[in-house]
Enzyme design. Structure first.
Site, PDB file in Angstrom:
ATOM      1  NE  ARG A  18      -2.488  -7.649  -4.745  1.00 28.87           N
ATOM      2  CZ  ARG A  18      -3.268  -8.020  -3.747  1.00 28.87           C
ATOM      3  NH1 ARG A  18      -2.777  -8.050  -2.528  1.00 28.87           N
ATOM      4  NH2 ARG A  18      -4.526  -8.370  -3.945  1.00 28.87           N
ATOM      5  CE  LYS A  40     -13.864  -7.219   3.270  1.00 25.81           C
ATOM      6  NZ  LYS A  40     -12.632  -6.670   2.673  1.00 25.81           N
ATOM      7  CB  SER A  58      -4.380  -6.680   4.325  1.00 28.51           C
ATOM      8  OG  SER A  58      -3.945  -5.446   3.853  1.00 28.51           O
ATOM      9  CG  HIS A 109      -1.957  -1.002   1.302  1.00 30.49           C
ATOM     10  ND1 HIS A 109      -2.134  -1.837   2.380  1.00 30.49           N
ATOM     11  CD2 HIS A 109      -2.914  -1.352   0.408  1.00 30.49           C
ATOM     12  CE1 HIS A 109      -3.155  -2.647   2.156  1.00 30.49           C
ATOM     13  NE2 HIS A 109      -3.641  -2.385   0.952  1.00 30.49           N
TER      14      HIS A 109
HETATM   15  O1  PNS Z   1      -8.732  -3.013  -0.308  1.00 35.22           O
HETATM   16  P1  PNS Z   1      -9.976  -3.604  -0.882  1.00 35.22           P
HETATM   17  O2  PNS Z   1     -10.749  -4.304   0.196  1.00 35.22           O
HETATM   18  O3  PNS Z   1      -9.688  -4.471  -2.077  1.00 35.22           O
HETATM   19  O4  PNS Z   1     -10.886  -2.386  -1.403  1.00 35.22           O
HETATM   20  C1  PNS Z   1     -12.114  -2.603  -2.038  1.00 35.22           C
HETATM   21  C2  PNS Z   1     -12.915  -1.296  -2.195  1.00 35.22           C
HETATM   22  C3  PNS Z   1     -13.057  -0.575  -0.863  1.00 35.22           C
HETATM   23  C4  PNS Z   1     -12.207  -0.371  -3.160  1.00 35.22           C
HETATM   24  C5  PNS Z   1     -14.310  -1.674  -2.785  1.00 35.22           C
HETATM   25  O5  PNS Z   1     -14.863  -2.711  -2.047  1.00 35.22           O
HETATM   26  C6  PNS Z   1     -15.283  -0.505  -2.801  1.00 35.22           C
HETATM   27  O6  PNS Z   1     -15.115   0.437  -3.544  1.00 35.22           O
HETATM   28  N1  PNS Z   1     -16.336  -0.594  -1.946  1.00 35.22           N
HETATM   29  C7  PNS Z   1     -17.339   0.458  -1.760  1.00 35.22           C
HETATM   30  C8  PNS Z   1     -18.657   0.123  -2.503  1.00 35.22           C
HETATM   31  C9  PNS Z   1     -18.470   0.324  -3.986  1.00 35.22           C
HETATM   32  O7  PNS Z   1     -18.405   1.454  -4.452  1.00 35.22           O
HETATM   33  N2  PNS Z   1     -18.337  -0.797  -4.735  1.00 35.22           N
HETATM   34  C10 PNS Z   1     -17.987  -0.818  -6.148  1.00 35.22           C
HETATM   35  C11 PNS Z   1     -19.126  -0.610  -7.098  1.00 35.22           C
HETATM   36  S1  PNS Z   1     -20.608  -1.486  -6.746  1.00 35.22           S
END
Ligand code: PNS
Length: 175
Positions: A92, A43, A130, A19
């Protein structure tokens, strides 16, 4: 000239060197970068939002154009609120691609003027996540070099049975 603001959304539970590598790269190409921690009621995170926020603030203090924030709801709506025109995501291994592509396409549909920008972390973090870091610490695995020292200690305090035991013993000895 117009300032380009980008958000870097994620769970950051916990923040890893991958990150931070991406934050550093992002801070070089965007005028302002907002590290945005998702408040996700579905979560149950290891670190509270406050803990993750404080860790990220400490870790990014050296980057003057980076700030840390917390959001809920749709990421595209949050991006609009902070006037971001780009969303930074790390990619990645190939396995990330499918999920990231789906998310980028959905986000584009929801807000066509927000661009998703993918960046690759340094090679040594290409398989770092993570989730794997949490799993390794639970089994007393050595995660040196994968997370900042500050994060390593917080993780060990929470999860590493050997570390907990050693600290309890040394505290008891001091009494
Ligand atoms: O680090 P992560 O857990 O891979 O991040 C995922 C994240 C937070 C970017 C994604 O889950 C997200 O944007 N969630 C908020 C809801 C949203 O906008 N979802 C995408 C379109 S439905």
């Amino acid at each position: 000239m117009k300032k380009v603001i980008a958000i870097y959304p994620g769970s950051f539970d916990p923040p890893t060197n991958g990150h931070l590598d991406l934050i550093e790269r992002g801070s070089k190409i965007f005028d302002e970068l907002v590290v945005a921690i998702l408040r996700n009621p579905e979560k149950s995170p290891l670190f509270s939002l406050g803990e993750r926020r404080r860790m990220l603030e400490d870790l990014t203090a050296e980057f003057k154009n980076v700030r840390v924030d917390v959001f809920d709801g749709l990421t595209v709506d949050y991006a609009a609120r902070v006037k971001a025109s780009a969303m930074l995501r790390g990619i990645r291994a190939l396995s990330d691609y499918e999920y990231e592509l789906q998310m980028a396409m959905m986000n584009r549909r929801l807000r066509p003027d927000l661009e998703t920008v993918f960046m690759m972390p340094a090679e040594q973090y290409a398989y770092l996540s993570s989730r794997l870091v949490r799993a390794a610490v639970r089994l007393a695995g050595d995660i040196s070099g994968l997370v900042p020292e500050l994060v390593k200690h917080r993780l060990q305090e929470k999860l590493d049975p050997a570390y907990k035991l050693a600290n309890r013993t040394s505290k008891a000895e001091k009494k």
